[in-house]
Design a protein around this motif. Structure first.
Motif, mmCIF file in Angstrom:
data_model
loop_
_atom_site.group_PDB
_atom_site.id
_atom_site.type_symbol
_atom_site.label_atom_id
_atom_site.label_comp_id
_atom_site.label_asym_id
_atom_site.label_seq_id
_atom_site.Cartn_x
_atom_site.Cartn_y
_atom_site.Cartn_z
ATOM 1 N N ALA A 104 2.069 3.036 5.483
ATOM 2 C CA ALA A 104 1.348 3.295 6.736
ATOM 3 C C ALA A 104 1.825 2.364 7.845
ATOM 4 C CB ALA A 104 -0.161 3.137 6.510
ATOM 5 N N GLY A 105 1.876 1.062 7.568
ATOM 6 C CA GLY A 105 2.303 0.113 8.596
ATOM 7 C C GLY A 105 3.771 0.241 8.931
ATOM 8 N N TYR A 106 4.599 0.324 7.899
ATOM 9 C CA TYR A 106 6.044 0.403 8.113
ATOM 10 C C TYR A 106 6.449 1.711 8.783
ATOM 11 C CZ TYR A 106 10.907 1.340 6.896
ATOM 12 O OH TYR A 106 12.234 1.705 6.953
ATOM 13 N N LEU A 107 6.086 2.834 8.172
ATOM 14 C CA LEU A 107 6.488 4.131 8.725
ATOM 15 C C LEU A 107 5.819 4.396 10.065
ATOM 16 C CD1 LEU A 107 6.477 6.333 5.495
ATOM 17 C CD2 LEU A 107 8.465 5.540 6.784
ATOM 18 N N GLY A 108 4.549 3.977 10.196
ATOM 19 C CA GLY A 108 3.870 4.154 11.478
ATOM 20 C C GLY A 108 4.577 3.404 12.590
ATOM 21 N N GLY A 109 5.029 2.176 12.299
ATOM 22 C CA GLY A 109 5.759 1.402 13.298
ATOM 23 C C GLY A 109 7.095 2.019 13.642
ATOM 24 N N VAL A 110 7.828 2.463 12.620
ATOM 25 C CA VAL A 110 9.146 3.068 12.851
ATOM 26 C C VAL A 110 9.027 4.352 13.666
ATOM 27 C CG1 VAL A 110 11.066 4.244 11.693
ATOM 28 C CG2 VAL A 110 10.259 2.041 10.832
ATOM 29 N N ALA A 182 8.540 -1.775 16.344
ATOM 30 C CA ALA A 182 9.578 -1.977 15.330
ATOM 31 C C ALA A 182 9.374 -3.304 14.606
ATOM 32 C CB ALA A 182 10.957 -1.928 15.978
ATOM 33 N N LEU A 183 8.995 -4.343 15.352
ATOM 34 C CA LEU A 183 8.723 -5.641 14.727
ATOM 35 C C LEU A 183 7.497 -5.562 13.824
ATOM 36 C CD1 LEU A 183 9.467 -8.060 17.705
ATOM 37 C CD2 LEU A 183 10.806 -7.799 15.597
ATOM 38 N N MET A 184 6.504 -4.767 14.244
ATOM 39 C CA MET A 184 5.332 -4.565 13.389
ATOM 40 C C MET A 184 5.751 -3.906 12.082
ATOM 41 S SD MET A 184 2.038 -2.070 13.885
ATOM 42 C CE MET A 184 2.932 -0.688 13.155
ATOM 43 N N ALA A 185 6.640 -2.918 12.176
ATOM 44 C CA ALA A 185 7.125 -2.243 10.968
ATOM 45 C C ALA A 185 7.854 -3.230 10.061
ATOM 46 C CB ALA A 185 8.047 -1.088 11.351
ATOM 47 N N LEU A 186 8.685 -4.093 10.655
ATOM 48 C CA LEU A 186 9.415 -5.095 9.885
ATOM 49 C C LEU A 186 8.455 -6.036 9.156
ATOM 50 C CD1 LEU A 186 11.869 -6.810 9.055
ATOM 51 C CD2 LEU A 186 11.751 -7.902 11.319
ATOM 52 N N CYS A 187 7.474 -6.548 9.882
ATOM 53 C CA CYS A 187 6.505 -7.464 9.271
ATOM 54 C C CYS A 187 5.682 -6.756 8.196
ATOM 55 C CB CYS A 187 5.582 -8.047 10.340
ATOM 56 S SG CYS A 187 6.424 -9.136 11.513
ATOM 57 N N SER A 188 5.339 -5.501 8.449
ATOM 58 C CA SER A 188 4.499 -4.763 7.509
ATOM 59 C C SER A 188 5.215 -4.523 6.188
ATOM 60 C CB SER A 188 4.071 -3.424 8.125
ATOM 61 O OG SER A 188 3.164 -2.755 7.293
ATOM 62 N N ILE A 189 6.460 -4.065 6.244
ATOM 63 C CA ILE A 189 7.177 -3.797 4.994
ATOM 64 C C ILE A 189 7.515 -5.094 4.264
ATOM 65 C CG2 ILE A 189 9.504 -3.761 6.002
ATOM 66 C CD1 ILE A 189 10.172 -1.492 4.039
ATOM 67 N N THR A 190 7.742 -6.170 5.026
ATOM 68 C CA THR A 190 8.022 -7.457 4.401
ATOM 69 C C THR A 190 6.797 -7.993 3.666
ATOM 70 O OG1 THR A 190 9.651 -7.985 6.113
ATOM 71 C CG2 THR A 190 8.792 -9.821 4.818
ATOM 72 N N LEU A 191 5.658 -8.008 4.352
ATOM 73 C CA LEU A 191 4.427 -8.480 3.717
ATOM 74 C C LEU A 191 4.019 -7.571 2.560
ATOM 75 C CD1 LEU A 191 2.390 -9.514 6.898
ATOM 76 C CD2 LEU A 191 3.474 -11.032 5.227
ATOM 77 N N GLY A 192 4.222 -6.259 2.741
ATOM 78 C CA GLY A 192 3.899 -5.329 1.670
ATOM 79 C C GLY A 192 4.744 -5.559 0.437
ATOM 80 N N THR A 193 6.024 -5.863 0.645
ATOM 81 C CA THR A 193 6.918 -6.142 -0.475
ATOM 82 C C THR A 193 6.461 -7.374 -1.246
ATOM 83 O OG1 THR A 193 8.802 -5.155 0.695
ATOM 84 C CG2 THR A 193 9.300 -6.674 -1.108
#
Length: 321
Positions: A104-110, A182-193
């Motif tokens: 949701a965070g990553y794809l939504g940001g992208v 885009a930065l939100m997407a980056l942070c989201s996928i990083t924290l999610g990982t």
């Protein structure tokens, strides 16, 4: 019936080995040498598919339809494959939280960044720094060691992004919004990982995806009506983009990753992720006529070098530092 038996037998073997992620005991086949590159190539087309479909639906509406369509396929698949499910409500909750960040965070940001005018190549470049940021945050959160080479890679990666941004002399409000997304997407996928690594170490790929996409669908059912008109133009291009993202990205890529894990080649995927931004940029140039300035191309090269340094296997000298 013979084909069904073969499928059943194959999924049975996958089911027996998927929980042994990282096992190197399965003999490699010639085709497995090409599978990591194929996986990364498929991943790159996700940015292209998003840009193809976004003219016909808002980003959250588009993703909501995608999540629901994926669930209609993955849920029966999980049942057919007799996938293992989390053992407790706490595990279900951790899986859902990880999914909200990873999807949701990553794809939504992208998708929102592309919707606000950012090129597919630049979006993929920014979120492609995920291995770099993950390495740094893992050192803080998970106490993983970051080598000197990885710190150099981190520095190169962020210098590369700075060069890409500097290529636009006058940033408009839409530009600023797209960079923030885009930065939100980056942070989201990083924290999610990192969250998934910490709290869901034994997550089954298929059943976990069902839980995570379900959580994302519920969230977007709440958010999309508040932020968008939810109108969709069901053109041929939109249907193609949706079908590609659902079947090829969300289903085929997961199954390919499943096979890579079974064959002990999952770690080779990570080392190829630095190729995603260049691959996306070439696809976007061919399909959408997107171009990049000289500074942006230099920045992309630096980012690729930075990510490569971060994800490469450390030498004995690095390990000693």
């Amino acid at each position: 019936m013979r084909d069904l038996a073969l499928i059943s037998r194959y999924t049975s073997r996958m089911r027996e080995t998927v929980d042994k992620a990282g096992s190197e005991g399965v003999a490699p086949s010639p085709l497995i040498n090409f599978a990591p590159a194929a996986f990364v190539g498929l991943w790159a087309t996700g940015f292209i598919g998003g840009k193809l479909g976004l003219p016909y639906a808002g980003p959250l509406t588009f993703l909501l339809i995608r999540f629901i369509a994926v669930l209609l396929i993955l849920a029966p698949l999980a049942f057919f494959m007799k996938a293992t499910w989390p053992a407790s409500k706490t595990d279900y909750a951790h899986t859902a939280v990880a999914g909200l960040m990873l999807h949701a965070g990553y794809l939504g940001g992208v998708f929102s960044a592309i919707h606000h005018g950012m090129s597919a190549g630049v979006v993929s470049l920014i979120v492609g720094l995920q291995p770099v940021l993950t390495a740094v945050l893992a050192a803080v959160w998970l106490k993983d060691k970051v080598t000197r080479t990885q710190w150099i890679g981190l520095t190169l990666g962020f210098i590369g992004v700075a060069l890409v941004v500097s290529g636009k002399s006058n940033l408009t409000h839409a530009d600023s919004m797209s960079y923030a997304l885009a930065l939100m997407a980056l942070c989201s996928i990083t924290l999610g990982t990192l969250y998934q690594k910490r709290y869901c170490p034994n997550l089954n790929l298929v059943s976990g995806a069902v839980i995570q996409y379900s959580a994302c669908a519920v969230l977007y059912l709440l958010l999309a009506p508040l932020t968008e008109n939810m109108q969709v133009r069901w053109t041929g291009q939109f249907i193609f983009a949706l079908g590609w993202l659902v079947v090829v990205l969300s289903i085929a890529s997961i199954m390919l990753l499943y096979v890579l894990i079974q064959r002990g080649a999952a770690t080779r995927v990570t080392s190829l992720f630095y190729m995603v931004p260049p691959a996306t940029a070439v696809m976007a140039w061919l399909i959408f006529n997107e171009t990049m300035t000289g500074w942006a191309l230099a920045g992309m090269a630096l980012c690729g070098a930075g990510v490569l340094l971060v994800v490469r296997q450390p030498s004995q000298g690095d390990k000693a530092k």
